[in-house]
Every structure is written in C-alpha cells, then in structure tokens.
Enzyme design. Structure first.
Site, PDB file in Angstrom:
ATOM      1  N   LYS A  46     -10.516  35.639-102.305  1.00  0.00           N
ATOM      2  CA  LYS A  46     -11.535  35.191-101.359  1.00  0.00           C
ATOM      3  C   LYS A  46     -12.492  36.306-100.915  1.00  0.00           C
ATOM      4  O   LYS A  46     -12.086  37.439-100.672  1.00  0.00           O
ATOM      5  CB  LYS A  46     -10.888  34.587-100.112  1.00  0.00           C
ATOM      6  CG  LYS A  46     -10.116  33.314-100.347  1.00  0.00           C
ATOM      7  CD  LYS A  46     -11.009  32.198-100.877  1.00  0.00           C
ATOM      8  CE  LYS A  46     -11.975  31.700 -99.830  1.00  0.00           C
ATOM      9  NZ  LYS A  46     -11.315  31.103 -98.669  1.00  0.00           N
ATOM     10  N   SER A  83      -9.208  36.870 -97.342  1.00  0.00           N
ATOM     11  CA  SER A  83      -8.133  36.018 -96.830  1.00  0.00           C
ATOM     12  C   SER A  83      -6.836  36.800 -96.733  1.00  0.00           C
ATOM     13  O   SER A  83      -6.581  37.713 -97.519  1.00  0.00           O
ATOM     14  CB  SER A  83      -7.946  34.816 -97.764  1.00  0.00           C
ATOM     15  OG  SER A  83      -6.733  34.149 -97.511  1.00  0.00           O
ATOM     16  N   TYR A 115     -35.640  30.871 -52.046  1.00  0.00           N
ATOM     17  CA  TYR A 115     -34.525  31.572 -52.673  1.00  0.00           C
ATOM     18  C   TYR A 115     -33.214  30.855 -52.382  1.00  0.00           C
ATOM     19  O   TYR A 115     -32.976  30.384 -51.278  1.00  0.00           O
ATOM     20  CB  TYR A 115     -34.427  33.026 -52.170  1.00  0.00           C
ATOM     21  CG  TYR A 115     -33.314  33.785 -52.846  1.00  0.00           C
ATOM     22  CD1 TYR A 115     -33.505  34.381 -54.083  1.00  0.00           C
ATOM     23  CD2 TYR A 115     -32.046  33.866 -52.272  1.00  0.00           C
ATOM     24  CE1 TYR A 115     -32.477  35.045 -54.726  1.00  0.00           C
ATOM     25  CE2 TYR A 115     -31.009  34.527 -52.910  1.00  0.00           C
ATOM     26  CZ  TYR A 115     -31.232  35.119 -54.134  1.00  0.00           C
ATOM     27  OH  TYR A 115     -30.201  35.765 -54.774  1.00  0.00           O
ATOM     28  N   THR A 143     -34.707  18.947-100.912  1.00  0.00           N
ATOM     29  CA  THR A 143     -34.846  18.048 -99.767  1.00  0.00           C
ATOM     30  C   THR A 143     -33.555  17.240 -99.711  1.00  0.00           C
ATOM     31  O   THR A 143     -33.010  16.875-100.759  1.00  0.00           O
ATOM     32  CB  THR A 143     -36.053  17.098 -99.894  1.00  0.00           C
ATOM     33  OG1 THR A 143     -35.863  16.236-101.024  1.00  0.00           O
ATOM     34  CG2 THR A 143     -37.359  17.865-100.053  1.00  0.00           C
ATOM     35  N   HIS A 144     -33.061  16.984 -98.512  1.00  0.00           N
ATOM     36  CA  HIS A 144     -31.778  16.293 -98.335  1.00  0.00           C
ATOM     37  C   HIS A 144     -30.633  17.034 -99.038  1.00  0.00           C
ATOM     38  O   HIS A 144     -29.634  16.429 -99.400  1.00  0.00           O
ATOM     39  CB  HIS A 144     -31.839  14.849 -98.848  1.00  0.00           C
ATOM     40  CG  HIS A 144     -33.008  14.072 -98.329  1.00  0.00           C
ATOM     41  ND1 HIS A 144     -33.028  13.495 -97.077  1.00  0.00           N
ATOM     42  CD2 HIS A 144     -34.213  13.789 -98.885  1.00  0.00           C
ATOM     43  CE1 HIS A 144     -34.179  12.880 -96.892  1.00  0.00           C
ATOM     44  NE2 HIS A 144     -34.929  13.048 -97.973  1.00  0.00           N
ATOM     45  N   ASN A 163     -34.486  39.397 -51.634  1.00  0.00           N
ATOM     46  CA  ASN A 163     -35.052  38.315 -52.443  1.00  0.00           C
ATOM     47  C   ASN A 163     -36.148  38.816 -53.367  1.00  0.00           C
ATOM     48  O   ASN A 163     -36.138  38.545 -54.577  1.00  0.00           O
ATOM     49  CB  ASN A 163     -35.589  37.207 -51.540  1.00  0.00           C
ATOM     50  CG  ASN A 163     -34.501  36.520 -50.743  1.00  0.00           C
ATOM     51  OD1 ASN A 163     -33.322  36.836 -50.873  1.00  0.00           O
ATOM     52  ND2 ASN A 163     -34.894  35.580 -49.899  1.00  0.00           N
ATOM     53  N   GLN A 193     -28.131  33.767 -58.656  1.00  0.00           N
ATOM     54  CA  GLN A 193     -27.255  34.847 -59.096  1.00  0.00           C
ATOM     55  C   GLN A 193     -26.511  34.486 -60.377  1.00  0.00           C
ATOM     56  O   GLN A 193     -26.214  35.353 -61.198  1.00  0.00           O
ATOM     57  CB  GLN A 193     -26.262  35.160 -57.981  1.00  0.00           C
ATOM     58  CG  GLN A 193     -25.259  36.260 -58.298  1.00  0.00           C
ATOM     59  CD  GLN A 193     -24.366  36.548 -57.112  1.00  0.00           C
ATOM     60  OE1 GLN A 193     -24.841  36.956 -56.058  1.00  0.00           O
ATOM     61  NE2 GLN A 193     -23.075  36.312 -57.273  1.00  0.00           N
ATOM     62  N   GLU A 248     -20.973  32.801 -90.538  1.00  0.00           N
ATOM     63  CA  GLU A 248     -20.349  31.660 -89.870  1.00  0.00           C
ATOM     64  C   GLU A 248     -20.289  31.875 -88.360  1.00  0.00           C
ATOM     65  O   GLU A 248     -20.502  30.943 -87.573  1.00  0.00           O
ATOM     66  CB  GLU A 248     -18.948  31.436 -90.441  1.00  0.00           C
ATOM     67  CG  GLU A 248     -18.970  30.942 -91.885  1.00  0.00           C
ATOM     68  CD  GLU A 248     -17.597  30.917 -92.531  1.00  0.00           C
ATOM     69  OE1 GLU A 248     -17.470  30.287 -93.593  1.00  0.00           O
ATOM     70  OE2 GLU A 248     -16.652  31.535 -91.987  1.00  0.00           O
TER      71      GLU A 248
END
Length: 480
Positions: free
Chosen positions: A280, A274, A314, A152-153, A107, A319, A287
């Site tokens: 692409k 791609s 314990y 903003t937004h 322990n 674990q 991502e």
C-alpha cells in the site's frame, strides 16, 4: 483588579476559567501592545496625559513586549490579555499605568487587536495561495501537450490536456486570492476611539491612531466599530470556499493515484503505508485535507450561528468567535503548505493518461465533422454517432473522417481543433499560461507591498515609542 470597585475582589475560580479568553489571547498579545502604544501616543498628542506619564506607560509596554507573554500573570481571574498587560504595566509604571485606559474600553481595544491580527493572517494565507498557484503553473508548463480525458459525471467526456485541466484550478485559486483581498480591505479599518459603544467626552483623535496603526480609515459609527464582526464572517466564508477548492483537487489526486486510474504517483515522502498490507501507498494527507475541509465549513456555520441573534452593540459571545476563525486559518495554512509540496513532487503517468483516451472520447468530434461534411443538423449527427456506438460500428465514421480530411482523427487532433478562447489547444493554453503568470507576478507584488507596509508601520510605531522613552528611567524585569 478590575472587579474591586463594583463586585469585590473575590471571584469564583470556575466562573473565571469558564469566561476567560486567555488561551486564545496569546495570538493578540503583540497587537494589544501595539494598539496600546498608539493609544498612549494619541493621549499625549491630545494633551490628555503628560509626557512623563506617556513615557512611563510606553516604556512599560515596550518592556512587556520584550519579555513576552510568559512574563505576565495569566491567572484566569484577570479575564483576558488586556487586564494581564494592564496589571503588569501598573506594577512597572505605577499610577501612570492606570491612565492608559482613559478614553478606551476593552470593547474597542479587542476590536482593534482582532483587526490587526486578522489583516496579517489574511496576508499569510494569501501568500500560501499564491505559492500554490505558482506550483500549479509549473505543472501546467510541463504538461501543455499531455493529453488526457476530460470528465463529466466522472465519465470520460472529451479529450483535453493536463495543463488545461489544472489551469481551471489556477483560476479558482486566483479568485480565492481576490476574495481574501476584499476582506482585507474591510478588515483594515480602525475601531479605536469608539470606547464601550458611544465614544468619549475626551477630545481624542481617532485619525491619529488610524495613522499610527496603518489602518486605511476609521470605522465611523462607534456602535458599529465595537460590534462589527462581519469581516470575520467574511473571512470564515472565504476560507470555507478556499478549502472546498482544495478538497476538490485533493479528491482528483486521490482518484488519479489509485490503480484504477494510475494517472499520477505521489512522492514517497508525502505518502503513508499500511500496517498489514506491504504493497500500500496511501494518499493520507490528501484525505485529511478533504476531511478538514468539513471542519472549516462547520466553523463557518458556527460563526454565523453565533452572531445571528446578537443585539447591538458588544456582547461577550464575540469571545467565542475568535478561536473559530483561528482554527479555520490553521487548517487553511497547513493544508495549502502541504498541498504545494504534493503538487510540486507528483509524477505524471503521461502514457496512461493518453491510453485512457479511447475512441469513444472522440464521439463529439465525429458529430461535429458530420455537421460540416454532410450539411446536416447537429441533432441528426448526434443520432448517427450514437447509433454507430450502439451497433459497435464507430470505425466506419473514423474511416470517413480520414478519407475526407486526409488524416486520422486522434485525441491530439481533437485538442488542437479547440482553439476557441479558453480551450485546450496548445496555442490557447500557452496564451492562458502567459497571462496567468503575469497575473501571478502582479498579485505577488501587490501582496508584498501590503505586507511591507504593515512591517514598516510597526517599525515606525516602535521607533516613535522608543523616542518618547528617552531619558525615562528603565525598569529591569530581571529584578522580579
């Protein structure tokens, strides 16, 4: 080996495989050896074992360390790395090897191993955070006067600069470093000597193992010492916050690299394409970082759920916590390393950023101008500018500004007018850059000192161990 006295030697292999922690335990192999060496030295100093036995034990541990984990019997019926090492030690040191576990339980042993492991992991992720900060500061230095829209937004709001924008991330990551440092301080404490939960009747020195292993202090209450996992929860939380910050910058880079924004171009070497569309150039790594952030958040939830209903002290449930933390650390480390490369190699389309600052982005500056020049309230100025926008007649206000000020109102002019502390003016951005570079230097020095202390402590512990082995017959693993 462990079961023989109470349960007999026979064990169901499915049970053994299900409950074994050996797959994760590879990460704490080194730390289990170091903790065992410190414990053996302490037993010797306390006159609980003889110098001869201590020398045999330490010599065996050093040889096990030298041969590595692959030289051990990793049969899941041994349950964990502690018993695998002890089995090998007894094979090499004989009866003396069985004396190592005096005044120690698995322990407090695993609690010690985990703290030794995590303090080094905190340092590694902290080092990567500082490298990323350095890359961001370099990008800021090169773009103090790169004007761009602030949002903003996700709507164009007011003009700012790329340096001012990325300095906001610098400050986020500096806070991440400080959070990790606070967890380090709470992690760097010694649970050894707590044994199973109530210490021991042997007259041991918890202070000595604290010194030998480079911990800052003892975890005093022995039940707390073996059962405390809040430092691991804190780390899981810090890593989740860190990855959320990473994900936010990833999201912006993904948007900015699109043709709709076209503010940046990612390096070819750090992009994908791609299988069907030849044109692409995809930001796949960004991502995936954004996606893996979800795993780290989930890991935090799993860790909290795992601990929430456990009684003292314990429990074997613990674990299952270590692999969760290891997964979050792996995601954070690999993400930070790759993001550093992406930040260091992106190309900035300054002209496109500047063109995105259309005349509407200066609406607030026109309202401020009217407040000063016409001595009206801001709310009235706001109405006038908004009405002019609705009527498509904002040009008259720009002409008034030029007539009164003797110069045109431009995004560059608007940026330089924002000299308030923390604003985007070149003067203020340069001041912040200088301050952040100074902060980065101090943080790097702090981390270097912390890491060097750990390495020096390891060297001293191994050196002391080797000195105790002088004159002891060396066993040769090659005979096996």
């Amino acid at each position: 080996m462990l079961r023989k006295g109470r349960l007999g030697e026979k064990v169901d292999i499915t049970f053994a495989e299900y409950t074994s922690s050996l797959e994760f335990d590879r990460k704490i192999f080194l730390f289990d050896i170091l903790g065992s060496i410190a414990h053996a030295i302490m037993l010797l100093e306390a006159k609980i074992i003889s110098k001869e036995d201590a020398s045999k034990i330490i010599n065996g541990l050093l040889e096990i360390l030298d041969r590595g984990i692959e030289a051990l019997d990793l049969d899941p019926r041994l349950e964990d790395i502690h018993m695998a090492i002890e089995k090998k030690l007894i094979e090499k040191a004989g009866e003396a090897g069985g004396k190592l576990h005096v005044a120690r339980s698995r322990n407090d042993q695993v609690a010690c191993d985990l703290r030794l492991w995590i303090r080094e992991e905190i340092n590694e992720v902290s080092k990567l955070v500082l490298k990323l900060i350095g890359a961001l500061l370099k990008l800021c230095e090169d773009n103090v006067n790169t004007v761009m829209p602030g949002y903003t937004h996700l709507q164009r709001a007011q003009p700012t600069t790329l340096a001012h924008h990325f300095l906001s991330y610098v400050d986020m990551f500096i806070r991440d470093f400080h959070r990790l440092s606070q967890v380090y301080e709470r992690t760097n404490k010694n649970p050894l000597g707590a044994c199973a939960l109530a210490t021991t009747s042997f007259d041991i020195s918890r202070e000595l193992t604290t010194k030998l292993l480079g911990f800052s202090d003892v975890i005093e209450n022995s039940m707390d010492a073996v059962s405390a996992r809040d430092y691991m929860l804190e780390l899981a939380s810090c890593l989740a916050i860190l990855m959320v910050n990473v994900s936010r910058i990833c999201e912006e880079l993904i948007l900015w690299s699109s043709q709709e924004f076209n503010f940046i171009e990612l390096s070819d070497e750090l992009s994908s394409t791609s299988s069907i569309m030849p044109q692409k150039k995809n930001p796949d790594a960004l991502e995936i970082m954004r996606a893996r952030t979800s795993k780290v958040i989930g890991n935090l939830t799993s860790a909290l759920s795992l601990i929430k209903a456990l009684p003292q002290s314990y429990n074997r449930d613990f674990q299952e916590l270590s692999p969760i933390i290891a997964d979050s650390l792996e995601i954070a480390n690999t993400s930070l390393s790759l993001l550093n490369k992406i930040i260091s190699t992106i190309k900035i389309n300054k002209e496109k950023m500047r063109r995105a600052c259309d005349e509407l982005i200066l609406a607030t500056d026109l309202a401020d101008f009217l407040v000063i020049e016409e001595a009206i309230s801001f709310r009235e100025a706001h109405r006038i500018v908004a009405s002019s926008i609705s009527a498509g007649n904002l040009s008259s206000l720009f002409e008034l500004y030029k007539k009164k000020k003797g110069k045109a109102l431009t995004p560059e002019e608007a940026v330089e007018l924002r000299r308030v502390r923390g604003g985007p003016s070149s003067r203020e951005v340069k001041r912040m850059l200088s301050a952040r570079k100074e902060t980065l230097a101090k943080l790097n020095a702090k981390l270097k000192k912390r890491m060097e202390k750990i390495e020096k402590n390891k060297e001293n512990l191994i050196k002391k161990a080797e000195e105790l082995c002088i004159g002891v017959k060396q066993e040769n693993f090659s005979k096996e």
